[in-house]
Structures are given as structure tokens and as C-alpha cells.
Enzyme design. Sequence first.
Site, PDB file in Angstrom:
ATOM      1  N   GLU A   1      49.515  32.423  40.397  1.00 54.97           N
ATOM      2  CA  GLU A   1      50.183  32.344  39.788  1.00 54.97           C
ATOM      3  C   GLU A   1      51.581  31.240  39.650  1.00 54.97           C
ATOM      4  O   GLU A   1      52.210  31.601  38.305  1.00 54.97           O
ATOM      5  CB  GLU A   1      49.930  32.949  38.285  1.00 54.97           C
ATOM      6  CG  GLU A   1      48.183  33.719  37.219  1.00 54.97           C
ATOM      7  CD  GLU A   1      47.854  34.020  36.812  1.00 54.97           C
ATOM      8  OE1 GLU A   1      49.237  34.670  36.157  1.00 54.97           O
ATOM      9  OE2 GLU A   1      46.897  34.310  35.710  1.00 54.97           O
TER      10      GLU A   1
ATOM     11  N   GLU B   1      40.789  33.852  37.915  1.00 54.56           N
ATOM     12  CA  GLU B   1      41.064  35.222  36.611  1.00 54.56           C
ATOM     13  C   GLU B   1      40.064  34.234  35.465  1.00 54.56           C
ATOM     14  O   GLU B   1      40.973  33.245  35.805  1.00 54.56           O
ATOM     15  CB  GLU B   1      42.418  35.807  36.536  1.00 54.56           C
ATOM     16  CG  GLU B   1      42.797  36.217  37.600  1.00 54.56           C
ATOM     17  CD  GLU B   1      44.322  36.968  36.660  1.00 54.56           C
ATOM     18  OE1 GLU B   1      44.476  36.313  35.817  1.00 54.56           O
ATOM     19  OE2 GLU B   1      45.699  37.695  37.457  1.00 54.56           O
TER      20      GLU B   1
END
Length: 471
Positions: free
Chosen positions: A153, A277
Site C-alpha cells: 500500500e 486485500e
Amino acid sequence: MPEMPVNLNLPEVKMTGFKGAVAGVVSCMAMLSSLEASALPLTGVYRGEVYSQPNLINAYSEWLGHNVTMGQGHQAKDSWANIENPTWQLQSWGNWVRAQPGRRLNYSVSMFPSGQGSLADCAAGIYDFRFRALANNMVAHGLQNSIIRLGWEFSGSWMPWYSGNGKQASFAGCFRRIVTAMRGAQPSAGFKFDWNPNYDIATADLAATYPGDAYVDYIGFDLYDQGWNGRYPVPSGCTGSCQLERWQNNWNVQFAPALSKFRTFAQSHNKPLSVPEWGVNDASTTGGGDNTFFVKQMLAFIFDPANNVGYHSYFDCQAGDGHHQLSDGDNNGGHSFQTEFPNAAAVFKTQHAALTHPPPSTGTPTAATATVSAAPVTRGAAFQVASSVTAPSATTVVVKYEIRSATTRELVSEKAYTSQAFTAGQTRAYSTSFVIPTSWPAGTYRVDTLVFSADWSKTLHYRNDTLFTAN
């Protein structure tokens, strides 16, 4: 994880009611049946930081009705000790991985602790020795073949290794240094590296932060069903077609263009995609709530072979910044949890089962479970694989065996029998000699048995339930 609003002026895909919502999944299933099933994405899960009891993933498998062989864990960001050698984490995950053949860890690895490093120093090689240590410690705990989400991320400003504000090149350099250090320390470990921004990263930053094909095994993106600019939350009185229209609009404006962007980028680099995710999201944190449309669209994208998704991992927990859990798994490995997304949960289970275990068509040939002659197999020595195929009706097919690594799914060897003619109800046996070269590591392998149409255009039957050990 928090996500920033996006404002995309892109054309909509018009859907019409519930039938339109389902059409994408039905189309995906049709495409899936015509391609080699061994390319199915690997299904994983994140069940919270369960390093002390990763058996919670077993409860998720029981709920899903599917043996989930990939668990996800995240490193802490508080100290170098918890990056180089988090024994408390590696030991528990190693125990879980070794408990069943074919298991592997999907590991989110920090680039440096919060406030204790920089991308520039990392790119200069100052931290190389720390990641050589991590590689050695992972192998010492039996975590070879892990998929490593290095600096995950990174496009989010909340991450210590945030790549914005002119640090794109430093991020790419840091990624290269760490990959080189870990591979150099353990060249036979089989680590795979996932380059994993958020779905809403700017297109220009995709290229600017990409470290190069030699350092990347997967191109990933994280995505949660959150909406901005008034699309979410769905008002309490908006149900039925009103609610579906909200869900569709958010998908069309926010998610569909992003998925197309990543697919194009991954194809341009000849890399598989990943979705490390993803999840539904509660309304109180700007989510779509019990969004069945989102789940259908995500699974359709993930399992569409045209998108070449290598693996996906559902974020099955109640996080502080959003609720996502679909399963009934509780924190003790039981099944007492009640999800706030019951409709999405039911759709997830049904669609996942249909996409991973499609029922054979009427009259389709089927194969018996393959057997392996030696237990264990010795690398460099021949062993026999045997099975049989039964055809309910007269047909001509191709029968194929594949020997693959159970952890990486890499093809080791294969044998195809073409132009195999069957009369109605006939069973034919197939026995083949294989050798696993000594250049391949000791470990767990599997036999894939496939039946194709005579022209190879359709996969008629597939099974991969034979695992064996090679020493």
C-alpha cells in the site's frame, strides 16, 4: 485501510436490474470452463493478526467449504527487530505452513520502521543486511515460497514508505535493493515479490514507482467497497432497485476504471495480477454495506482468465477503520461470529464454490483420483502416475497429466494423450512415468489431471487432489 476520494469522468457500463448484476459472473463462468483450470487464482485470507493462532484460517476454510492454503500476515512497523527477526510471528506461521502440504504465507513486509528510516537510505543499500537477515530467518522457520508484499500500500500517505511527494524513484530503488538482498541471501527459497499499491494510484505513478520486471512477480492492488462524493453510504430508505443502482454507480465510476487500468499495466509487463486485500465495507466508514453486487463483480474479475489474477486474499476481519468480515469464524477458532453482511456472505460462498468447483456438464468425461507409485518420490528417479478416465457418451478427447509444485503451481513436467476415442460408458486407464529433476527443490508436489476437447479449445474436466512429497 483508509482510501482517498477519486473523481473519475469515465463512461458507465449500464446494468439492468438484478439480472444485469448476475450477468458478469455467468459470463465469467462460461469463459472459465473453456480454459485450463490449473490457472485458477489461489484463494487466501486475512483473519487479523493471528500470528499466535493461525489455525483461525482453518475455521475460515470450514466456513467457505474450500481448503484455503494461503494465510496472510503483516509485519509490525515499530522496530527493526520486528522486521528482521519477528520470531513470535515467523515461528507460528511456519508451524501452520508445515502442518499441511501446499500451504504458504502471504507476508506484508515493512521497508523500515515508522520514523526510523527513509526510502533514500533504503535505495542506497543501507538496509540490505537487515533484509538478508529476514530472508535467512524466514527460511529457518520453513517459510520458503512465501509471497512477499514488500512495502504494501505504498501509494497511501499513511504508510512510512509513502511513494508520493517526489519519492517515486526512491521507492522503486528501495524495492530493488530489498529484493536483491533477499534473493541473494536465499537464492533457492522461491520467494515471490508482490508490488502492491492501492487501486486508486495515479496512472503516472504506476510507471514512476515500478521497480522493473526483474524484481516483480505479481502486480497487486488493494480495494474495499467504499464510495465518495455522496454515493455512499446508501440512505436507509434506499432499498431494492434504488440500492442496486447506488452499488452499480459506485462500481462504474470508481472501481471498473481502476481494474481496467491495472489489467492493462500488468499485461504490458507480462505479469500476473493479485488482489492481496479486498472486502465489503460497513456504511459507518463510507462503505456500501451488505453489497452483493460488489462481491459478484470482484469474483467475476478475479476468476476471469483474461485478467490473469494469480491470487486473491479476502480481508475477513473487523478492522478499526472498517468492518469486512463475512465468515462465522470467531477468535477462538469456532463458528459463533455473526456477520453484518449476511447476503454478501452467502453470495461469496455460492459464487466461489461455482467458480472453483464447477459441476461437470451432462455427458462430460471424468477422471479418477490419480495415484503416485512411490512414497516418497526421489528427485532424479522415475515414478509412475496412474489414473483412469470415464466417458458417459462416445467422444474423442485429450487426456493430460501435469506435475506442479504444490506451493508455487509452477509446471515441472507434463504428458498429453491426444485423440483418445471413447465409446459410451468406456473407462480407459493411463499410466505415465515422470522424473522430478534434482534442480527442483525437495518439497510437496501435486498431480493435475485434465481432460480437454479433441481440439484443446475446452477444458472438460480438471482435478488436482493428489499431493505427494519429493525428497
